[in-house]
Design an enzyme around this catalytic site. Sequence first.
Site, PDB file in Angstrom:
ATOM      1  N   HIS A  19       5.430   1.448  17.208  1.00  0.00           N
ATOM      2  CA  HIS A  19       6.379   2.613  16.820  1.00  0.00           C
ATOM      3  C   HIS A  19       7.238   2.793  18.127  1.00  0.00           C
ATOM      4  CE1 HIS A  19       7.669   6.423  15.335  1.00  0.00           C
ATOM      5  NE2 HIS A  19       6.484   7.190  15.773  1.00  0.00           N
ATOM      6  N   HIS A  39       9.975  -2.469   9.160  1.00  0.00           N
ATOM      7  CA  HIS A  39       9.955  -0.984   9.195  1.00  0.00           C
ATOM      8  C   HIS A  39       9.355  -0.799   7.840  1.00  0.00           C
ATOM      9  CE1 HIS A  39      10.934   3.301   9.197  1.00  0.00           C
ATOM     10  NE2 HIS A  39      11.278   3.124  10.548  1.00  0.00           N
ATOM     11  N   ASP A  50      14.906  -0.500  17.632  1.00  0.00           N
ATOM     12  CA  ASP A  50      14.494  -0.837  19.063  1.00  0.00           C
ATOM     13  C   ASP A  50      14.810  -2.100  19.232  1.00  0.00           C
ATOM     14  OD1 ASP A  50      12.736   1.671  19.364  1.00  0.00           O
ATOM     15  OD2 ASP A  50      11.265   1.014  17.949  1.00  0.00           O
TER      16      ASP A  50
HETATM   17  N1  CMC Z   1       7.456  -9.861  12.648  1.00  0.00           N
HETATM   18  C1  CMC Z   1       6.974 -10.633  11.784  1.00  0.00           C
HETATM   19  N2  CMC Z   1       6.441 -10.351  10.564  1.00  0.00           N
HETATM   20  C2  CMC Z   1       6.454  -9.128  10.209  1.00  0.00           C
HETATM   21  C3  CMC Z   1       7.047  -8.174  11.163  1.00  0.00           C
HETATM   22  C4  CMC Z   1       7.664  -8.484  12.192  1.00  0.00           C
HETATM   23  N3  CMC Z   1       8.196  -7.514  13.220  1.00  0.00           N
HETATM   24  N4  CMC Z   1       6.909  -6.827  10.419  1.00  0.00           N
HETATM   25  C5  CMC Z   1       6.199  -7.038   9.315  1.00  0.00           C
HETATM   26  N5  CMC Z   1       5.833  -8.400   9.212  1.00  0.00           N
HETATM   27  C6  CMC Z   1       5.404  -9.019   7.948  1.00  0.00           C
HETATM   28  C7  CMC Z   1       4.037  -8.668   8.008  1.00  0.00           C
HETATM   29  O1  CMC Z   1       3.177  -9.522   8.560  1.00  0.00           O
HETATM   30  C8  CMC Z   1       3.709  -8.659   6.580  1.00  0.00           C
HETATM   31  O2  CMC Z   1       3.488 -10.112   6.084  1.00  0.00           O
HETATM   32  P1  CMC Z   1       2.679 -10.597   4.916  1.00  0.00           P
HETATM   33  O3  CMC Z   1       3.008  -9.941   3.834  1.00  0.00           O
HETATM   34  O4  CMC Z   1       2.621 -11.948   4.903  1.00  0.00           O
HETATM   35  O5  CMC Z   1       1.224 -10.051   5.223  1.00  0.00           O
HETATM   36  C9  CMC Z   1       4.802  -8.101   5.894  1.00  0.00           C
HETATM   37  O6  CMC Z   1       5.997  -8.436   6.709  1.00  0.00           O
HETATM   38  C10 CMC Z   1       4.794  -6.655   5.487  1.00  0.00           C
HETATM   39  O7  CMC Z   1       4.810  -6.062   6.716  1.00  0.00           O
HETATM   40  P2  CMC Z   1       3.737  -4.851   6.754  1.00  0.00           P
HETATM   41  O8  CMC Z   1       2.592  -5.154   8.031  1.00  0.00           O
HETATM   42  O9  CMC Z   1       3.082  -4.373   5.505  1.00  0.00           O
HETATM   43  O10 CMC Z   1       4.547  -3.608   7.427  1.00  0.00           O
HETATM   44  P3  CMC Z   1       4.382  -2.180   7.789  1.00  0.00           P
HETATM   45  O11 CMC Z   1       5.037  -1.377   7.135  1.00  0.00           O
HETATM   46  O12 CMC Z   1       2.650  -2.001   7.441  1.00  0.00           O
HETATM   47  O13 CMC Z   1       4.466  -2.083   9.272  1.00  0.00           O
HETATM   48  C11 CMC Z   1       5.986  -1.983  11.069  1.00  0.00           C
HETATM   49  C12 CMC Z   1       5.850  -1.707   9.858  1.00  0.00           C
HETATM   50  C13 CMC Z   1       6.977  -1.523  11.841  1.00  0.00           C
HETATM   51  C14 CMC Z   1       4.681  -1.602  12.200  1.00  0.00           C
HETATM   52  C15 CMC Z   1       5.941  -3.774  11.266  1.00  0.00           C
HETATM   53  O14 CMC Z   1       7.002  -4.132  10.756  1.00  0.00           O
HETATM   54  C16 CMC Z   1       6.048  -4.034  12.803  1.00  0.00           C
HETATM   55  O15 CMC Z   1       4.707  -4.331  13.503  1.00  0.00           O
HETATM   56  N6  CMC Z   1       7.302  -4.278  13.356  1.00  0.00           N
HETATM   57  C17 CMC Z   1       7.174  -4.636  14.794  1.00  0.00           C
HETATM   58  C18 CMC Z   1       7.173  -3.496  15.810  1.00  0.00           C
HETATM   59  C19 CMC Z   1       8.351  -2.538  15.748  1.00  0.00           C
HETATM   60  O16 CMC Z   1       9.474  -3.052  15.955  1.00  0.00           O
HETATM   61  N7  CMC Z   1       8.089  -1.389  15.465  1.00  0.00           N
HETATM   62  C20 CMC Z   1       9.461  -0.447  15.618  1.00  0.00           C
HETATM   63  C21 CMC Z   1       9.530   0.238  14.184  1.00  0.00           C
HETATM   64  S1  CMC Z   1      11.062   1.162  14.069  1.00  0.00           S
HETATM   65  C22 CMC Z   1      10.925   2.567  15.298  1.00  0.00           C
HETATM   66  C23 CMC Z   1       9.936   3.353  15.130  1.00  0.00           C
HETATM   67  O17 CMC Z   1       9.218   3.511  14.227  1.00  0.00           O
HETATM   68  O18 CMC Z   1       9.710   3.802  16.393  1.00  0.00           O
END
Ligand code: CMC
Length: 422
Positions: free
Chosen positions: A263, A302, A358
């Site tokens: 987050h 996201h 971010d």
């Molecule tokens: N790098 C590489 N792969 C990714 C990333 C990433 N940053 N984010 C998602 N994926 C992949 C994930 O592994 C999954 O792949 P597969 O379908 O093969 O298993 C696919 O994309 C779908 O992702 P998800 O895990 O279902 O996505 P989610 O909605 O559960 O998680 C998230 C969202 C923001 C936690 C995640 O994208 C993440 O960890 N990003 C990096 C951390 C980040 O930048 N966070 C800030 C978010 S915006 C500001 C805020 O909220 O504060």
Amino acid sequence: MAETITITDNRTGESIEVPLVDGTVAAKAWSGLLPGVWFDDPSFSATSGADSAITYLDGGAGLLRYRGYPIEQLAQSTSFLEVAHLLVRGELPDGPQLKTWKSEIAEAAPIHENFHKRILEGFRDDAHAMGVLVSSIAAMSTFWPDSKNIEDPDQRRDEIVRLIAKMPTVAASAYRRSEGLPYVLPDPDLDYTSNFLTMMFKTGDSPYVVDPVLRDAMDMLFVLHADHEQNCSTTTARVVGSAHADPYVTVSAAASALYGPRHGGANEAVLRMLTEIGEYGNVDSFMEGVKAGEQKLMGFGHRVYKNYDPRARIVKDTAHRVFDVTGTNPLLDIALKLEEVALADPYFIDRKLYPNVDFYSGLIYQSMGFPVEMFTVLFTIGRTPGWLAHWDEMLTQNSRIARPRQRYTGPADRDVPAIDER
Ligand code: CMC
């Protein structure tokens, strides 16, 4: 014709027709047909947790609006305090309202001397600024016990002012404590963001001159972070607030959620990632590691945006204006290359992964002189009005305590064995 959904329980043949309202169906209506059947949605991906009039977000189209106003217009032409007023009071202030709002906030900015001496001084020298902030916000609950009167709208109004006003003071004090620098008291003659920058960076007795470009950039970053509908920390605020906890522990809980690297902690994680990559030439091998699942590309992806985060676009533009003043950040080239590679790669395209707010913000913060431990603290200052707007909205909705059900996956009924039989 009214939009409805019909669901049939094939075990009994019974059907129920439920209305589809604003893209949602009321779980309560379904449960009339399905008593004892729960909707299994652990990360709330398919659950609407609130009726809210604060922020509109269309992740597919990349749209973000606070109370109807597009984020691009707010970022361009309003200050953070105007946006805070919009969020917590429902409308942008007119001239006289803004004057009153600014002086209410300025008057409430100082923190009790005991707070410096007893609370802030109690942490280890190397304590992370977010750990200090989260604990300090919770501790504020003990300074304002009347804040527990959460059913009194005037009391809520006072606490909202206090929290928005004091957050920069506590944040800057947390930083100065870690640096061993004397605290700088808030100056009521300065605007909100100049005051914060002064409390952070002033040294010695000579006046601290705030660069207007950096002040405007910081203020705009606060605007971009001010609310984001039912994200993890805001949901935390609504859940904790639904138990009728006071606003300080509620906001502290929200800030704790924000601290996580998935987050708001992502801005710090991005900077650490860019530093670790170190050189432009290492980008390709790093990206291979991301695709192999060895690490995440921090600042990308996201839950809701399946398009470019509109905030990331504004942050990226702002970075160039800031670097004209501070000199460029050497990590910028690595960030630009990561984005270029990601936006052309099927792994990221197929998963609709784009830079989020971010990704570029940390580069700006670092160039302005903030240590990485302060990055999520800056996010916290920006998000505080959003949390409070949701907390207040939730309480005026006469909401029930948040209490989801579960799918039990543990052992069936069994007898406790004697200790020598375990
Ligand atoms: N790098 C590489 N792969 C990714 C990333 C990433 N940053 N984010 C998602 N994926 C992949 C994930 O592994 C999954 O792949 P597969 O379908 O093969 O298993 C696919 O994309 C779908 O992702 P998800 O895990 O279902 O996505 P989610 O909605 O559960 O998680 C998230 C969202 C923001 C936690 C995640 O994208 C993440 O960890 N990003 C990096 C951390 C980040 O930048 N966070 C800030 C978010 S915006 C500001 C805020 O909220 O504060």
